[in-house]
Design an enzyme around this catalytic site. Sequence first.
Site, short mmCIF file in Angstrom:
data_model
loop_
_atom_site.label_atom_id
_atom_site.label_comp_id
_atom_site.label_asym_id
_atom_site.label_seq_id
_atom_site.Cartn_x
_atom_site.Cartn_y
_atom_site.Cartn_z
N LYS A 192 1.10 -0.87 -0.18
CA LYS A 192 0.27 0.15 -0.19
C LYS A 192 1.00 1.10 0.10
O LYS A 192 1.46 1.68 0.82
CB LYS A 192 -1.46 -0.14 0.91
CG LYS A 192 -2.34 1.22 1.40
CD LYS A 192 -2.49 1.48 2.35
CE LYS A 192 -1.44 2.79 2.83
NZ LYS A 192 -1.32 3.96 1.66
N GLU A 268 10.07 1.77 10.38
CA GLU A 268 11.47 2.76 10.10
C GLU A 268 10.70 3.85 9.82
O GLU A 268 9.45 4.26 9.06
CB GLU A 268 11.96 3.00 8.37
CG GLU A 268 12.87 1.22 8.37
CD GLU A 268 13.51 1.72 7.33
OE1 GLU A 268 13.77 0.09 7.04
OE2 GLU A 268 13.57 1.63 5.91
N CYS A 302 13.65 11.16 5.61
CA CYS A 302 14.12 10.72 6.93
C CYS A 302 15.42 10.68 7.65
O CYS A 302 15.53 11.20 9.11
CB CYS A 302 13.78 9.30 7.43
SG CYS A 302 14.04 8.50 6.47
N GLU A 404 9.90 16.34 14.47
CA GLU A 404 10.24 16.24 13.08
C GLU A 404 9.62 17.63 13.01
O GLU A 404 8.32 17.56 12.62
CB GLU A 404 10.26 15.25 12.93
CG GLU A 404 10.49 14.95 11.54
CD GLU A 404 10.13 13.42 11.23
OE1 GLU A 404 8.83 13.02 10.63
OE2 GLU A 404 11.07 12.56 10.08
P1 NAD Z 1 2.77 8.74 7.21
O1 NAD Z 1 2.90 7.90 8.65
O2 NAD Z 1 1.42 9.50 7.26
O3 NAD Z 1 1.87 8.02 5.75
C1 NAD Z 1 2.50 6.85 5.48
C2 NAD Z 1 2.03 5.71 5.13
O4 NAD Z 1 1.21 5.31 6.71
C3 NAD Z 1 0.77 6.00 4.04
O5 NAD Z 1 0.72 5.10 3.34
C4 NAD Z 1 -0.65 6.00 4.54
O6 NAD Z 1 -1.96 5.91 4.29
C5 NAD Z 1 -0.05 4.93 5.61
N1 NAD Z 1 -1.09 4.93 7.45
C6 NAD Z 1 -1.39 6.97 8.15
N2 NAD Z 1 -1.92 6.14 8.78
C7 NAD Z 1 -2.94 4.78 8.98
C8 NAD Z 1 -2.59 3.85 9.75
N3 NAD Z 1 -3.24 4.41 10.72
N4 NAD Z 1 -2.72 2.29 9.65
C9 NAD Z 1 -1.93 1.91 8.17
N5 NAD Z 1 -1.22 2.82 7.31
C10 NAD Z 1 -1.82 3.86 7.30
O7 NAD Z 1 3.66 9.27 7.56
P2 NAD Z 1 4.05 9.89 5.68
O8 NAD Z 1 3.95 11.62 5.91
O9 NAD Z 1 4.24 9.59 4.64
O10 NAD Z 1 6.10 10.30 5.56
C11 NAD Z 1 6.56 10.87 6.42
C12 NAD Z 1 7.20 10.07 7.43
O11 NAD Z 1 7.94 9.19 7.27
C13 NAD Z 1 8.16 11.84 8.47
O12 NAD Z 1 7.56 11.52 10.36
C14 NAD Z 1 9.61 10.27 7.83
O13 NAD Z 1 10.56 10.41 9.07
C15 NAD Z 1 8.97 9.41 8.02
N6 NAD Z 1 10.12 8.11 7.03
C16 NAD Z 1 10.81 7.43 7.61
C17 NAD Z 1 11.80 6.96 7.05
C18 NAD Z 1 12.76 5.91 7.73
O14 NAD Z 1 13.16 4.60 6.97
N7 NAD Z 1 12.26 5.84 9.45
C19 NAD Z 1 11.65 6.76 6.05
C20 NAD Z 1 10.71 7.84 5.42
C21 NAD Z 1 10.08 8.69 6.24
O1 6OD Z 2 18.37 4.05 1.97
C1 6OD Z 2 17.32 3.53 2.96
O2 6OD Z 2 17.60 2.06 2.34
C2 6OD Z 2 16.15 3.99 3.57
N1 6OD Z 2 15.06 3.28 3.83
C3 6OD Z 2 16.26 5.24 3.35
C4 6OD Z 2 15.39 6.06 3.94
C5 6OD Z 2 15.11 7.17 3.74
C6 6OD Z 2 13.75 8.19 4.41
O3 6OD Z 2 13.44 8.86 4.07
#
Ligand code: NAD
Ligand code: 6OD
Length: 500
Positions: A192, A268, A302, A404
Amino acid sequence: MPQHSPDPTPPAAGAHVPLLRNYVGGQWIETETRFDDINPVDGSVVAQVCEAGQAVVDHAVAAAKTAMAGTWGRTTAEARAQALRRIADGIERRFDAFVAAEIADTGKDATHARTIDIPRAIANFRAFADQVATAHGDCFESTTPDGLGALNYTINKPLGVIGIISPWNLPLLLLTWKVAPALACGNAVIAKPSEETPYSATLLAEVIDEIGLPPGAFNLVHGFGPNSAGGFLSTHDGVDAITFTGASATGTAIMRAAAQTVKPISFELGGKNASLIFADADFEEAVTGTLRSAFSNCGQVCLCTERVYVERPIFEKFVQALRQRTEQIRIGSPYEQGVTMGPLISTEHRAKVLSYFDLAVAEGARVVTGGNVPTFGDERDRGYFVAPTIWTGLSDNARCMQEEIFGPVCHITPFDTEEDAVKAANGTRYGLATALWTSNLKRAHRLAPRMETGIVWVNTWFLRDLRTPFGGVKLSGVGREGGRHSLAFYSEPTNICIKL
Ligand code: NAD
Ligand code: 6OD
């Protein structure tokens, strides 16, 4: 054969808007409930998306289980490695279409999409093909009282049906980072993607359809979180594990939902990452590296640095150098030549980032540069742009230093001692990545293990080897993926003990 092929060129005003469908059991599934996929450059509609409700998710789970009970469940590791390589080749053949889809959904600068997002998606499939082709189990020759011994060996079986929920910032990169190892280990996948970025995931489903993966091995469902595809996936008792990348608060909600059926999870999550810049660092490299780590992908990574700590003797010089370089960033549409920063993903996300711009000033920040919304005098004024921003003057307990923001913004603080720098870097509830900039190797070795983060980069940032463990501590995640760590999450070891 794919039933829809997107236009790889920038969406033109009034042009036909494609319909992005769910892909379940090898079929394209339309639904009546639809939502718009918006181009953040000007707010135009890129595509209409068919939302998957409970019935489509149920169908996907049933299709995935059928695949596991059928030929897909019996494939060898070598055959799966070959399938992954064919998927990588398929993405490569349609490289421009993938780039165009990623740009249309995110507005990100074209260089980022061309050199990072899509190449890394291809590399994800190739890397996990290599991993699974060379993976092996354990074997122990055990002693027994009768002296004849026993042989213990482990085999790794798939976990079953894996729900993959991914964010919008690096859409295909982060989706395939999980799809590739999950398939490599022989699981069936229900992916998804974020509702903000459904396009490249739909192209991936087309490629998987073209290469002829058995129906149900890969399924794609579109939609939102709660009361939509994401929520239905994470609560479904037919889903055997959830792997999620996204915000920490969403992780909490998914963890709670997944607890009902005791699913394994891999998370993550968010970051509030620090860079420590010592006076002995190569100054130019530290400035260039920090420019990248703060502002890449419009600060929507992230791993991006939101807190920069600079040793006092070079503090003023560093602030001015970073300001100068930041003011040279060219903001605009990814379809324009030379643009290095696009918009934020959505109007809601921009409102959140702008609320921090206001809060920072209220908390006493000095705005070194940025802090505003740029104006263009054309259709880009309907987009979700903000200026790259640098602050100084905040204390470490300010909300802007703890929460963040996920936009093109960083705060720079001077420090006097290593101890102060370590304490400040570790002083948030997040723990994803730290960047250390120093030419003193002993210092780097001394400090790296003291960082309360899953990843430490020294004199670089976001340099990735896909075999290494990737993940965070504290609010930044649960578990590690990458290389054998991914294989461990996506498989279930069974120990077999033979009495000799
Ligand atoms: P988000 O958590 O709002 O959404 C991520 C996904 O989760 C989307 O597909 C969304 O539809 C789904 N989702 C939302 N609520 C849900 C629920 N209750 N149940 C199931 N699915 C649900 O995140 P975003 O705004 O899309 O992305 C930004 C965030 O992601 C930032 O906090 C960023 O730091 C984090 N991020 C972390 C990493 C990492 O590797 N640690 C990588 C990329 C992004
Ligand atoms: O490089 C990767 O494998 C990874 N998971 C990166 C995440 C980036 C966050 O926005």
